[in-house]
Design an enzyme around this catalytic site. Structure first.
Site, PDB file in Angstrom:
ATOM      1  N   MET A  14       0.942  -1.122   0.053  1.00 24.65           N
ATOM      2  CA  MET A  14       0.061   0.062   0.024  1.00 24.65           C
ATOM      3  C   MET A  14       0.935   1.465   0.086  1.00 24.65           C
ATOM      4  O   MET A  14       1.072   2.010   1.031  1.00 24.65           O
ATOM      5  CB  MET A  14      -0.927  -0.166   1.259  1.00 24.65           C
ATOM      6  CG  MET A  14      -1.970   1.011   1.089  1.00 24.65           C
ATOM      7  SD  MET A  14      -3.441   0.645   0.053  1.00 24.65           S
ATOM      8  CE  MET A  14      -4.255  -0.761   0.925  1.00 24.65           C
ATOM      9  N   HIS A  15       1.533   1.425  -1.204  1.00 23.31           N
ATOM     10  CA  HIS A  15       2.218   2.578  -1.237  1.00 23.31           C
ATOM     11  C   HIS A  15       1.395   3.730  -1.774  1.00 23.31           C
ATOM     12  O   HIS A  15       0.342   3.747  -1.832  1.00 23.31           O
ATOM     13  CB  HIS A  15       3.640   2.397  -2.110  1.00 23.31           C
ATOM     14  CG  HIS A  15       3.154   2.055  -3.464  1.00 23.31           C
ATOM     15  ND1 HIS A  15       3.160   3.034  -4.581  1.00 23.31           N
ATOM     16  CD2 HIS A  15       3.047   0.770  -4.096  1.00 23.31           C
ATOM     17  CE1 HIS A  15       2.773   2.356  -5.834  1.00 23.31           C
ATOM     18  NE2 HIS A  15       2.739   1.346  -5.639  1.00 23.31           N
ATOM     19  N   MET A  16       2.410   4.954  -2.160  1.00 19.87           N
ATOM     20  CA  MET A  16       1.615   6.221  -2.277  1.00 19.87           C
ATOM     21  C   MET A  16       0.171   6.177  -3.511  1.00 19.87           C
ATOM     22  O   MET A  16      -1.062   6.415  -3.084  1.00 19.87           O
ATOM     23  CB  MET A  16       2.556   7.318  -2.680  1.00 19.87           C
ATOM     24  CG  MET A  16       1.701   8.466  -3.093  1.00 19.87           C
ATOM     25  SD  MET A  16       0.916   9.455  -1.560  1.00 19.87           S
ATOM     26  CE  MET A  16       0.703  10.878  -2.194  1.00 19.87           C
ATOM     27  N   ASP A  87      -2.000  -1.472  -9.837  1.00 21.13           N
ATOM     28  CA  ASP A  87      -0.631  -1.778 -10.055  1.00 21.13           C
ATOM     29  C   ASP A  87      -0.486  -3.058 -11.029  1.00 21.13           C
ATOM     30  O   ASP A  87      -1.186  -3.898 -10.839  1.00 21.13           O
ATOM     31  CB  ASP A  87       0.209  -2.109  -8.931  1.00 21.13           C
ATOM     32  CG  ASP A  87       0.940  -0.651  -8.399  1.00 21.13           C
ATOM     33  OD1 ASP A  87       0.750   0.396  -9.069  1.00 21.13           O
ATOM     34  OD2 ASP A  87       1.452  -0.781  -7.460  1.00 21.13           O
TER      35      ASP A  87
END
Length: 87
Positions: A14-16, A87
């Site tokens: 859960m990156h930006m 993603d």
């Protein structure tokens, strides 16, 4: 309240960008949307809260929705996580 446990499959966690996609999608719902990860509950409508959770690939989270449109919110939240959050 409705909830469901799910495993994060996005390789980057859960990156930006995934956090932003998730929080924006959940913001349209009137109900509260929370993520329980490792015993801490985070507001899923907040990008910063999601990023501060440091949720990695393979992590098990519980999505909790409580309010008028909780079923719809949970359904979309699960679909987003299963799709890899873009993603």
């Amino acid at each position: 309240m409705v909830s469901q446990k799910i495993t994060v499959t996005n390789e980057q966690g859960m990156h930006m960008r995934p956090a932003s996609v998730f929080s924006q999608a959940m913001s349209k719902y009137a109900c509260s949307v929370k993520i329980d990860f490792n015993g801490t509950v985070y507001d899923a409508k907040s990008v910063m809260m999601l990023m501060s959770a440091c949720i990695k690939c393979g992590a098990e989270i519980e999505i909790q929705c409580d309010g008028a449109d909780e079923a719809e919110a949970l359904k979309e939240a699960i679909a987003l996580v299963e799709s890899g959050l873009g993603d």
